[in-house]
Design a protein around this motif. Structure first.
Motif, mmCIF file in Angstrom:
data_model
loop_
_atom_site.group_PDB
_atom_site.id
_atom_site.type_symbol
_atom_site.label_atom_id
_atom_site.label_comp_id
_atom_site.label_asym_id
_atom_site.label_seq_id
_atom_site.Cartn_x
_atom_site.Cartn_y
_atom_site.Cartn_z
ATOM 1 N N LEU A 280 -67.894 25.632 62.074
ATOM 2 C CA LEU A 280 -67.094 26.750 62.580
ATOM 3 C C LEU A 280 -67.580 27.132 63.968
ATOM 4 O O LEU A 280 -68.782 27.346 64.139
ATOM 5 N N PRO A 281 -66.701 27.214 64.953
ATOM 6 C CA PRO A 281 -65.270 26.924 64.923
ATOM 7 C C PRO A 281 -65.005 25.438 65.133
ATOM 8 O O PRO A 281 -65.860 24.699 65.613
ATOM 9 N N ASP B 69 -59.349 25.108 63.885
ATOM 10 C CA ASP B 69 -59.324 26.577 63.905
ATOM 11 C C ASP B 69 -58.591 27.076 65.140
ATOM 12 O O ASP B 69 -57.792 28.014 65.060
ATOM 13 N N ARG B 70 -58.861 26.452 66.274
ATOM 14 C CA ARG B 70 -58.200 26.876 67.515
ATOM 15 C C ARG B 70 -56.691 26.647 67.443
ATOM 16 O O ARG B 70 -55.903 27.507 67.843
ATOM 17 N N ARG C 6 -62.189 31.715 57.323
ATOM 18 C CA ARG C 6 -62.972 31.246 58.469
ATOM 19 C C ARG C 6 -62.841 32.216 59.646
ATOM 20 O O ARG C 6 -63.811 32.485 60.357
ATOM 21 N N ALA C 7 -61.648 32.766 59.854
ATOM 22 C CA ALA C 7 -61.441 33.744 60.928
ATOM 23 C C ALA C 7 -62.281 34.989 60.693
ATOM 24 O O ALA C 7 -62.825 35.570 61.640
ATOM 25 N N LEU D 19 -65.761 34.015 61.693
ATOM 26 C CA LEU D 19 -65.804 33.799 63.136
ATOM 27 C C LEU D 19 -65.777 35.115 63.902
ATOM 28 O O LEU D 19 -66.437 35.260 64.935
ATOM 29 N N ARG E 50 -69.333 36.250 63.836
ATOM 30 C CA ARG E 50 -70.178 35.369 64.648
ATOM 31 C C ARG E 50 -70.013 35.642 66.145
ATOM 32 O O ARG E 50 -70.962 35.549 66.903
ATOM 33 N N THR E 51 -68.776 35.926 66.548
ATOM 34 C CA THR E 51 -68.480 36.080 67.980
ATOM 35 C C THR E 51 -68.309 37.535 68.398
ATOM 36 O O THR E 51 -68.072 37.803 69.564
ATOM 37 N N HIS F 248 -60.181 37.701 66.083
ATOM 38 C CA HIS F 248 -60.216 36.812 64.925
ATOM 39 C C HIS F 248 -59.833 37.560 63.647
ATOM 40 O O HIS F 248 -59.207 36.983 62.756
ATOM 41 N N THR G 4 -74.760 33.428 64.819
ATOM 42 C CA THR G 4 -73.875 32.258 64.795
ATOM 43 C C THR G 4 -73.936 31.493 63.471
ATOM 44 O O THR G 4 -73.186 30.532 63.288
ATOM 45 N N ARG H 57 -71.716 33.676 57.565
ATOM 46 C CA ARG H 57 -70.571 33.174 56.802
ATOM 47 C C ARG H 57 -70.446 33.993 55.521
ATOM 48 O O ARG H 57 -71.352 34.723 55.132
#
Length: 167
Positions: free
Chosen positions: A24-25, A29-30, A65-66, A69, A72-73, A78, A159, A162
């Motif tokens: 991830l990512p 995902d993008r 996952r979003a 993410l 994480r970011t 997201h 990072t 999860r």
């Protein structure tokens, strides 16, 4: 989104791909994120929901996952993309599956110090009838929105953050 066929290809579940277990990512995902960002109103969701109605998709995995993410970011975009994906997923999926993704997105909004109620309501309002699952989640008993109610936990930080299923 240039067309419904492209949406089907972007969202299609390819079992051998192992999308949910990818780092991830990912490029996928993008691509999915770009597609769900185009879902700005009820008509947009309706168009894509019709296109993928008979296709097994990765929308649930993407929403989960979003959620991770976003943490994480430290990026609320997201969370909003995950909410759009969950609303699209709800058009053709078992509502119980959607609730799990919504719980993770709710928790991510909390971690980012956003107002989850406001985030869910704003995206839900924009998506019209397709936003109903988001509004319903906001009205749930607060204990029923907890990760523990879904048998999920937070694992790692930064990072490496999860959500992990415990069932």
């Amino acid at each position: 989104m240039s067309g419904e066929k492209e949406a089907v290809e972007v969202l299609r579940c390819w079992p051998r791909e192992g999308y949910a277990r990818r780092p991830l990512p990912s490029a996928r995902d993008r691509s999915i994120g770009e597609l769900v960002e185009t879902l700005r109103n009820e008509d947009d969701v309706a168009r894509v929901a019709r296109a993928v109605a008979t296709t097994e998709t990765v929308l649930g995995s993407y929403a989960e996952r979003a959620a991770a993410l976003a943490v994480r970011t430290d990026d609320p975009r997201h969370v909003r993309a995950g909410l759009r994906a969950a609303a699209l997923m709800a058009a053709n999926a078992d509502p119980r599956d959607v609730v799990i993704a919504l719980a993770l997105l709710w928790r991510s909004a909390e971690i980012l110090l956003l107002d989850p109620h406001a985030e869910f309501t704003a995206v839900g309002r924009a998506l019209g009838d397709y936003g109903r699952p988001l509004h319903a989640f906001v009205r749930r008993d607060p204990r029923a929105r907890l990760l523990s109610a879904m048998n999920y936990v937070e694992v790692g930080e930064g990072t490496d953050f999860r959500y992990e299923c415990r069932w």
